[in-house]
Write a protein that holds these residues in place. Structure first.
Motif, PDB file in Angstrom:
ATOM      1  N   VAL A  22       0.837  -1.197   0.000  1.00 49.23           N
ATOM      2  CA  VAL A  22       0.000   0.000   0.000  1.00 49.23           C
ATOM      3  C   VAL A  22       0.873   1.248   0.000  1.00 49.23           C
ATOM      4  CG1 VAL A  22      -1.580   1.359   1.420  1.00 49.23           C
ATOM      5  CG2 VAL A  22      -2.023  -1.062   1.055  1.00 49.23           C
ATOM      6  N   ALA A  25       2.300   2.200  -3.207  1.00 48.23           N
ATOM      7  CA  ALA A  25       1.331   2.691  -4.186  1.00 48.23           C
ATOM      8  C   ALA A  25       0.944   4.138  -3.958  1.00 48.23           C
ATOM      9  CB  ALA A  25       0.062   1.818  -4.143  1.00 48.23           C
ATOM     10  N   ARG A  63      -8.483  -4.950   2.345  1.00 42.17           N
ATOM     11  CA  ARG A  63      -9.101  -3.732   1.808  1.00 42.17           C
ATOM     12  C   ARG A  63      -7.987  -2.738   1.467  1.00 42.17           C
ATOM     13  NH1 ARG A  63     -13.725  -2.269   6.098  1.00 42.17           N
ATOM     14  NH2 ARG A  63     -13.953  -0.504   4.637  1.00 42.17           N
ATOM     15  N   LEU A  64      -7.198  -3.113   0.465  1.00 44.06           N
ATOM     16  CA  LEU A  64      -5.986  -2.364   0.167  1.00 44.06           C
ATOM     17  C   LEU A  64      -6.280  -0.984  -0.397  1.00 44.06           C
ATOM     18  CD1 LEU A  64      -3.654  -5.140  -1.298  1.00 44.06           C
ATOM     19  CD2 LEU A  64      -4.019  -4.430   1.075  1.00 44.06           C
ATOM     20  N   GLN A  65      -7.342  -0.833  -1.172  1.00 44.44           N
ATOM     21  CA  GLN A  65      -7.658   0.489  -1.714  1.00 44.44           C
ATOM     22  C   GLN A  65      -8.019   1.466  -0.597  1.00 44.44           C
ATOM     23  OE1 GLN A  65      -7.258   1.230  -4.831  1.00 44.44           O
ATOM     24  NE2 GLN A  65      -8.278   3.214  -5.078  1.00 44.44           N
ATOM     25  N   ASP A  66      -8.842   0.995   0.360  1.00 45.69           N
ATOM     26  CA  ASP A  66      -9.186   1.854   1.486  1.00 45.69           C
ATOM     27  C   ASP A  66      -7.958   2.151   2.344  1.00 45.69           C
ATOM     28  OD1 ASP A  66     -11.866   2.224   0.917  1.00 45.69           O
ATOM     29  OD2 ASP A  66     -12.517   0.492   2.107  1.00 45.69           O
ATOM     30  N   ALA A  68      -4.884   2.271   1.355  1.00 47.66           N
ATOM     31  CA  ALA A  68      -4.045   3.215   0.626  1.00 47.66           C
ATOM     32  C   ALA A  68      -4.609   4.625   0.699  1.00 47.66           C
ATOM     33  CB  ALA A  68      -3.914   2.773  -0.834  1.00 47.66           C
ATOM     34  N   GLY A  69      -5.937   4.746   0.661  1.00 42.15           N
ATOM     35  CA  GLY A  69      -6.551   6.067   0.736  1.00 42.15           C
ATOM     36  C   GLY A  69      -6.313   6.736   2.078  1.00 42.15           C
ATOM     37  N   ARG A 387     -12.387   8.378   0.587  1.00 42.55           N
ATOM     38  CA  ARG A 387     -13.131   7.918  -0.592  1.00 42.55           C
ATOM     39  C   ARG A 387     -13.707   9.080  -1.399  1.00 42.55           C
ATOM     40  NH1 ARG A 387     -16.618   3.163   2.493  1.00 42.55           N
ATOM     41  NH2 ARG A 387     -15.020   1.515   2.420  1.00 42.55           N
ATOM     42  N   ARG A 392      -8.664  13.527  -6.049  1.00 36.34           N
ATOM     43  CA  ARG A 392      -8.477  12.184  -5.533  1.00 36.34           C
ATOM     44  C   ARG A 392      -7.141  12.069  -4.811  1.00 36.34           C
ATOM     45  NH1 ARG A 392     -11.180   7.875  -7.753  1.00 36.34           N
ATOM     46  NH2 ARG A 392      -9.254   6.648  -7.741  1.00 36.34           N
ATOM     47  N   LEU A 394      -5.588   9.110  -4.554  1.00 36.92           N
ATOM     48  CA  LEU A 394      -4.843   8.060  -5.243  1.00 36.92           C
ATOM     49  C   LEU A 394      -4.997   8.228  -6.747  1.00 36.92           C
ATOM     50  CD1 LEU A 394      -5.925   5.009  -3.076  1.00 36.92           C
ATOM     51  CD2 LEU A 394      -3.784   6.277  -2.930  1.00 36.92           C
TER      52      LEU A 394
END
Length: 395
Positions: A22, A25, A63-66, A68-69, A387, A392, A394
């Motif tokens: 994460v 990224a 929940r890698l996207q969350d 990372a955010g 989110r 954004r 990300l």
């Protein structure tokens, strides 16, 4: 080692590996050029430990996207808050630790000082110094901690937009409000002369006081001796609205300095064309000769929340509103000659308080559960902010 212990060890290791992925990224923030009197990059302090715990938990559950955010949110330059507590020696050490850490990174720290007596009208963020003498000793310790290192100081959010006279805390002679002005002016006189330090005073936001009301408060607080003023701390007004409000305040301050009356200035409710015509005719000063401002963009990416009509007796639109997102990234290059910086002063993910919106509580009726106390990490809101970020967080 038991099977259960081995399983737990493996899951933590997997989470740590996921978190490393994460981190890779998330875009890196530049630390800026070689050290100068006023660094061109802003300082990123260590994250709230509860934020790190949330990131790790999200990664552990895939929940890698969350993850990372939220991580990107914590890796964005933010203010460091000092809200009292400890001895003067403790305060000096804490402030010095922050400015020294920033200096090692060739970055400019933003210090949010939040210890004024009668803070927040004894509401969600109640507290502050015991009296004027206590506050002045605290400011002296902050001054010693800054020393000769550069810093931007956000001096006492809500101190001028929320005076003792605004909330029934004053005496019949207005003594508490007079003390408030003296306390703010003392801090300005103590901190603004420091090498590389800029001090900004509280001007609330464009949805609160009119220009005609806030300008006399700024003057009484000593804005003439400060770098300028700040807007939108812990609030959600849009960038364009704030930039116009800031220009109107700066212009009115210039007009009053030339002998005019604040009551004559255009405010944010005037038609824009009419206000601009007035400025063209009455404010000849160049932006370099006017008071500048900084803006908190930490949570205004989606603008202010519009509460449902007729539902709440006190909607508290400033208090953990749903569906918000982080806003413009912090920068010292705003493109606006009057706006020195866009900053993340309020820490995104930390609660505004236990909002009840005029109900008996304790639950926040917009969320269906009790919000954390002011300043505590709010995982659900942190996810919302990440989110709904605009721009954004990300790629």
């Amino acid at each position: 080692m038991t099977a259960r212990a081995r399983t737990r060890t493996l899951s933590v290791a997997a989470a740590a590996a996921a978190l490393a992925a994460v981190t890779a990224a998330v875009p890196a923030h530049a630390v800026g050029p070689a050290r100068s009197a006023r660094p061109a990059a802003l300082y990123t302090p260590p994250a709230n430990p509860d934020a790190n715990a949330q990131i790790l938990d999200l990664a552990r559950h895939g929940r890698l996207q969350d993850a990372a955010g939220v991580l990107a949110m914590t890796l964005t330059p933010q203010a460091v808050w000092f809200d009292g507590g400890g001895t003067p020696a403790d305060v000096r050490t804490a402030v010095h630790t922050t400015v020294a850490s920033a200096a090692r990174r060739h970055a400019l720290p933003v210090l949010a000082l939040y210890n004024i007596p009668g803070r927040d009208c004894a509401q969600y963020s109640a507290g502050g110094a015991a009296d004027t003498a206590d506050y002045e000793a605290w400011i002296d310790a902050v001054r010693a901690g800054i020393g000769d290192q550069p810093a931007d100081v956000i001096l006492e959010p809500d101190s001028l937009a929320l005076l003792p006279s605004d909330c029934g805390m004053d005496d019949a002679q207005g003594g508490k409000t007079a003390e408030r002005y003296d306390e703010i002016h003392y801090a300005v006189d103590a901190l603004e002369p420091l090498a590389g330090t800029k001090v900004y005073l509280d001007a609330g936001h464009s949805g609160w006081h009119s220009v005609n009301d806030i300008v006399p408060r700024l003057i009484s607080g000593g804005v003439d001796d400060a770098a300028g003023f700040f807007l939108n701390i812990s609030n959600y007004r849009s960038d364009g609205e704030l930039a116009w409000y800031g220009k109107l305040i700066s212009s009115c301050l210039s007009y009053v300095a030339g002998g005019g009356a604040a009551a004559s200035c255009p405010n944010q409710y005037w038609p824009t064309a009419d206000a601009q015509s007035w400025l063209d005719a009455n404010v000849p000063a160049a932006p370099s000769a006017m008071k500048h401002f900084v803006t908190d963009t930490s949570r205004n990416g989606q603008g202010p929340w519009t509460p449902p009509a007729g539902v709440y007796s006190d909607p508290q639109d400033w208090c953990n509103p749903p569906g918000r997102g982080t806003g413009a990234r912090p920068t010292l290059n705003t493109g606006d000659p009057l706006q020195d910086a866009k900053l993340w002063v309020k820490i995104p993910g930390e609660s505004d308080g236990q909002c009840t919106r005029g109900t008996a509580g304790p639950d926040d009726p917009e969320r269906g559960y009790q919000d954390p106390a002011a300043g505590k990490w709010f995982p659900q809101q942190a996810l919302e902010l990440a989110r709904n970020a605009n721009p954004r967080l990300l790629p």
